[in-house]
Design a protein around this motif. Structure first.
Motif, PDB file in Angstrom:
ATOM      1  N   LYS A  40      19.488 -68.362   3.243  1.00 18.99           N
ATOM      2  CA  LYS A  40      20.856 -67.354   2.545  1.00 18.99           C
ATOM      3  C   LYS A  40      20.260 -65.981   3.259  1.00 18.99           C
TER       4      LYS A  40
ATOM      5  N   TYR B 105      21.234 -72.713  14.651  1.00 20.34           N
ATOM      6  CA  TYR B 105      22.530 -72.041  14.904  1.00 20.34           C
ATOM      7  C   TYR B 105      21.461 -70.483  14.674  1.00 20.34           C
TER       8      TYR B 105
ATOM      9  N   GLN C  53      26.457 -61.832  10.137  1.00 16.80           N
ATOM     10  CA  GLN C  53      27.492 -61.405   9.853  1.00 16.80           C
ATOM     11  C   GLN C  53      27.286 -59.947   9.266  1.00 16.80           C
TER      12      GLN C  53
ATOM     13  N   TYR D 277      29.158 -56.643   7.251  1.00 19.07           N
ATOM     14  CA  TYR D 277      30.518 -57.014   5.614  1.00 19.07           C
ATOM     15  C   TYR D 277      31.469 -56.839   6.476  1.00 19.07           C
ATOM     16  N   GLY D 278      32.365 -57.397   5.202  1.00 23.29           N
ATOM     17  CA  GLY D 278      33.926 -57.983   5.514  1.00 23.29           C
ATOM     18  C   GLY D 278      34.260 -58.552   6.173  1.00 23.29           C
ATOM     19  N   GLU D 279      33.435 -59.300   7.373  1.00 22.41           N
ATOM     20  CA  GLU D 279      33.536 -59.806   8.483  1.00 22.41           C
ATOM     21  C   GLU D 279      33.403 -61.584   8.358  1.00 22.41           C
ATOM     22  N   GLY D 280      33.491 -62.018   9.015  1.00 19.36           N
ATOM     23  CA  GLY D 280      33.383 -63.384   9.523  1.00 19.36           C
ATOM     24  C   GLY D 280      31.391 -63.661  10.757  1.00 19.36           C
ATOM     25  N   LEU D 281      31.397 -64.581  10.210  1.00 16.58           N
ATOM     26  CA  LEU D 281      30.113 -64.924  11.065  1.00 16.58           C
ATOM     27  C   LEU D 281      30.995 -64.979  12.859  1.00 16.58           C
TER      28      LEU D 281
ATOM     29  N   PHE E 120      35.381 -68.785   4.265  1.00 19.54           N
ATOM     30  CA  PHE E 120      35.934 -68.202   5.428  1.00 19.54           C
ATOM     31  C   PHE E 120      36.059 -70.451   6.104  1.00 19.54           C
TER      32      PHE E 120
ATOM     33  N   LEU F 142      22.076 -65.177   9.157  1.00 20.13           N
ATOM     34  CA  LEU F 142      21.958 -66.865   9.082  1.00 20.13           C
ATOM     35  C   LEU F 142      21.590 -67.375  10.354  1.00 20.13           C
TER      36      LEU F 142
ATOM     37  N   PHE G  67      23.261 -73.678   5.815  1.00 18.72           N
ATOM     38  CA  PHE G  67      22.197 -72.083   6.057  1.00 18.72           C
ATOM     39  C   PHE G  67      21.423 -71.809   5.657  1.00 18.72           C
TER      40      PHE G  67
ATOM     41  N   PHE H 268      28.611 -66.563  16.062  1.00 16.93           N
ATOM     42  CA  PHE H 268      27.803 -67.357  16.419  1.00 16.93           C
ATOM     43  C   PHE H 268      27.073 -65.587  17.882  1.00 16.93           C
TER      44      PHE H 268
ATOM     45  N   LEU I  40      26.923 -78.685   8.052  1.00 15.16           N
ATOM     46  CA  LEU I  40      25.767 -77.527   8.765  1.00 15.16           C
ATOM     47  C   LEU I  40      24.857 -76.129   7.695  1.00 15.16           C
TER      48      LEU I  40
ATOM     49  N   TYR J 135      23.752 -66.730  13.869  1.00 14.46           N
ATOM     50  CA  TYR J 135      24.624 -65.916  13.377  1.00 14.46           C
ATOM     51  C   TYR J 135      24.855 -64.922  12.123  1.00 14.46           C
TER      52      TYR J 135
ATOM     53  N   GLN K 206      28.863 -77.456  16.255  1.00 15.17           N
ATOM     54  CA  GLN K 206      29.291 -76.985  14.230  1.00 15.17           C
ATOM     55  C   GLN K 206      29.815 -75.801  14.893  1.00 15.17           C
TER      56      GLN K 206
ATOM     57  N   GLY L 283      36.607 -67.411  10.857  1.00 15.35           N
ATOM     58  CA  GLY L 283      37.740 -65.979  10.098  1.00 15.35           C
ATOM     59  C   GLY L 283      36.956 -65.349   9.432  1.00 15.35           C
ATOM     60  N   ASP L 284      37.616 -63.912   9.121  1.00 22.36           N
ATOM     61  CA  ASP L 284      36.479 -62.918   8.685  1.00 22.36           C
ATOM     62  C   ASP L 284      36.908 -63.042   6.758  1.00 22.36           C
TER      63      ASP L 284
END
Lengths: 113, 113
Positions: free
Chosen positions: A105, A33, A37, A39-43, B90, A88, A103, A45, A101, A35, B100, B105-106
């Motif tokens: 780095k 997978y 990201q 800054y300040g937010e989620g991942l 998260f 990621l 990840f 997809f 899952l 992703y 997966q 979320g943020d």
């Protein structure tokens, strides 16, 4: 346990340039997978790859899984500042059942206008 | 509409306190997760719930107690906070346990003073 190594750790490119991020697994990948990201937010997809040799594209981003299913690459064509962020890769650590899952780095991408 | 929402976004508190983070998903997914991202941006799974039942507990200290009142909610309670708990947490969800997470979320940025 499965480990994912991403390279490079960080990347600075000029807008319009192409770039590639790699993800190498210590074990065979049964699902890979990607992703993004910010800054300040989620991942967010991006894509999932499962079959050896599989390639998927979304807008200017292409991801491939090699035939041996131990390495994946993410390629961005004609990069834009909106592509900046941390990329990621994640992989399912077992073949079936209650998979988790794992990840890498991350690769921090900066795109200079 | 936000797919996976978690609150609060920021949490600053003193060592030894107890705090909770809430997560809700409106996607109708069966499976929810908690991940911890440390200061080096390394993302690691903590817990996974499927239809309110715990399926993954990744050797997290028992000061961390997840609770899932229904499959749309997965809250995380942390007792006796320690400095090392400072991280971004998260919440995520996936349609089924065999998949997966594709929705995150943020994040909740937890800082321990």
């Amino acid at each position: 346990s499965q480990e994912l190594e991403q390279s490079p750790q960080s990347l600075i490119v000029q807008e319009g340039k192409n770039l590639t991020i790699n993800c190498t697994s210590s074990k065979t990948l049964y699902g890979l997978y990607w992703y993004k990201q910010k800054y300040g937010e989620g991942l967010i997809f991006l894509m999932m790859l499962q079959k050896g040799g599989e390639e998927k594209s979304h807008e200017k981003i292409t991801a491939k899984l090699d035939e041996k299913k131990q390495q994946s690459s993410l390629h961005i064509t004609a990069s834009q500042p909106s592509h900046a962020g941390i990329y990621l890769c994640g992989a399912a650590s077992t073949q079936g059942g209650s998979e988790k899952l794992v990840f890498g780095k991350g690769t921090k991408l900066t795109v200079n206008p | 509409d936000t797919a996976v929402s978690q609150t609060p976004k920021y949490l600053v508190t003193q060592m030894g306190n107890d705090k909770s983070i809430k997560c809700e998903q409106n996607l109708g997914h069966d499976t929810m997760y908690w991940y911890k991202q440390d200061s080096k941006k390394f993302l690691k799974i903590m817990f996974s719930y499927n239809n309110k039942e715990l399926i993954i507990n990744e050797t997290v200290p028992n000061r961390f107690s997840p609770k899932s009142p229904d499959k749309a909610h997965l809250n995380l309670h942390i007792n006796s906070l320690e400095l090392g708990d400072s991280a971004v947490y998260f919440c995520a969800s996936s349609h089924r346990v065999a998949e997966q997470p594709q929705h995150f979320g943020d994040g909740t940025r937890l800082s321990i003073l």
